[in-house]
Design a protein around this motif. Structure first.
Motif, PDB file in Angstrom:
ATOM      1  N   GLY A 243       0.820  -1.206   0.000  1.00  0.00           N
ATOM      2  CA  GLY A 243       0.000   0.000   0.000  1.00  0.00           C
ATOM      3  C   GLY A 243       0.848   1.247   0.000  1.00  0.00           C
ATOM      4  O   GLY A 243       1.916   1.282  -0.595  1.00  0.00           O
TER       5      GLY A 243
ATOM      6  N   LYS B  31       2.137   4.795   2.467  1.00  0.00           N
ATOM      7  CA  LYS B  31       2.317   5.281   3.826  1.00  0.00           C
ATOM      8  C   LYS B  31       2.471   6.794   3.775  1.00  0.00           C
ATOM      9  O   LYS B  31       3.222   7.329   2.967  1.00  0.00           O
ATOM     10  CB  LYS B  31       3.571   4.630   4.421  1.00  0.00           C
ATOM     11  CG  LYS B  31       3.664   4.659   5.925  1.00  0.00           C
ATOM     12  CD  LYS B  31       4.649   3.619   6.412  1.00  0.00           C
ATOM     13  CE  LYS B  31       5.011   3.841   7.855  1.00  0.00           C
ATOM     14  NZ  LYS B  31       3.834   3.815   8.736  1.00  0.00           N
TER      15      LYS B  31
ATOM     16  N   TYR C 147      -1.010   4.337   7.386  1.00  0.00           N
ATOM     17  CA  TYR C 147      -0.843   3.354   6.321  1.00  0.00           C
ATOM     18  C   TYR C 147      -2.189   3.151   5.639  1.00  0.00           C
ATOM     19  O   TYR C 147      -3.214   2.999   6.303  1.00  0.00           O
ATOM     20  CB  TYR C 147      -0.335   2.017   6.899  1.00  0.00           C
ATOM     21  CG  TYR C 147      -0.137   0.974   5.833  1.00  0.00           C
ATOM     22  CD1 TYR C 147      -1.125   0.057   5.546  1.00  0.00           C
ATOM     23  CD2 TYR C 147       1.042   0.933   5.093  1.00  0.00           C
ATOM     24  CE1 TYR C 147      -0.961  -0.885   4.546  1.00  0.00           C
ATOM     25  CE2 TYR C 147       1.226  -0.009   4.093  1.00  0.00           C
ATOM     26  CZ  TYR C 147       0.221  -0.925   3.823  1.00  0.00           C
ATOM     27  OH  TYR C 147       0.389  -1.848   2.828  1.00  0.00           O
ATOM     28  N   TYR C 148      -2.155   3.127   4.306  1.00  0.00           N
ATOM     29  CA  TYR C 148      -3.366   2.976   3.516  1.00  0.00           C
ATOM     30  C   TYR C 148      -3.217   1.723   2.657  1.00  0.00           C
ATOM     31  O   TYR C 148      -2.320   1.641   1.810  1.00  0.00           O
ATOM     32  CB  TYR C 148      -3.586   4.219   2.660  1.00  0.00           C
ATOM     33  CG  TYR C 148      -3.692   5.464   3.503  1.00  0.00           C
ATOM     34  CD1 TYR C 148      -2.561   6.197   3.839  1.00  0.00           C
ATOM     35  CD2 TYR C 148      -4.927   5.879   4.013  1.00  0.00           C
ATOM     36  CE1 TYR C 148      -2.649   7.322   4.649  1.00  0.00           C
ATOM     37  CE2 TYR C 148      -5.018   7.002   4.825  1.00  0.00           C
ATOM     38  CZ  TYR C 148      -3.873   7.710   5.137  1.00  0.00           C
ATOM     39  OH  TYR C 148      -3.969   8.816   5.944  1.00  0.00           O
TER      40      TYR C 148
END
Length: 121
Positions: free
Chosen positions: A98, A100, A105-106
Motif C-alpha cells: 500500500g 504510507k 498506512y493505507y
C-alpha cells in the motif's frame, strides 16, 4: 495476477516466537509501502505494522516492543518477527502492499493469502 506469498505461520506456545515472510514481485515491492494485518475469528481485520520504502516503521500499540517489521530489497520480501507471543495474537496474518503517509498506512489492492498464527496458553 499479482501475488503476495506469505509463509511462516504455525502453532506456538505463549512466550514463543515466529517469523512471518511475505514475498512480493519486485515492481510491487519497490514502489510500495508494506503492511501486515491480522484478523481473529469474529473480529475485524486490523493493521499490525507497516514499513515505508524509506524503512520507517509503525506499530499497533498492542504489539509495540514485541513485533518487528523489516524489508529486504534483494529478496523483495517483508518480514514480521513476532516475539513474546500471547494467546490474543492468534489470528490469520495478511501482508499488503500500500502506501504510507507519515505514521498512517493505507492498504492497497494487493494482498497475500494469509498465514495462520495460533498461540496456545
Amino acid at each position: 495476477q499479482v501475488q503476495l506469498v506469505e509463509s511462516g505461520g504455525g502453532l506456538v506456545q505463549a512466550g514463543g516466537s515466529l517469523r512471518l515472510s511475505c514475498a512480493a514481485p519486485g515492481i510491487i515491492f519497490n514502489t510500495n509501502a508494506m503492511g501486515w494485518y491480522r484478523q481473529a475469528p469474529g473480529k475485524q481485520r486490523e493493521l499490525v505494522a507497516s514499513i515505508a520504502s524509506s524503512g520507517s516503521t509503525d506499530y499497533a500499540d498492542s504489539v509495540k516492543g514485541r513485533f518487528t517489521i523489516s524489508r529486504d530489497y534483494v529478496k523483495t520480501t517483508v518480514y514480521l518477527q513476532l516475539n513474546s507471543l500471547k494467546p490474543e495474537d492468534t489470528a490469520v496474518y495478511y501482508c499488503n502492499a500500500g502506501r504510507k503517509e507519515g505514521s498512517g498506512y493505507y492498504a492497497g489492492r494487493y494482498w497475500g493469502q494469509g498465514t495462520q498464527v495460533t498461540v496456545s496458553s
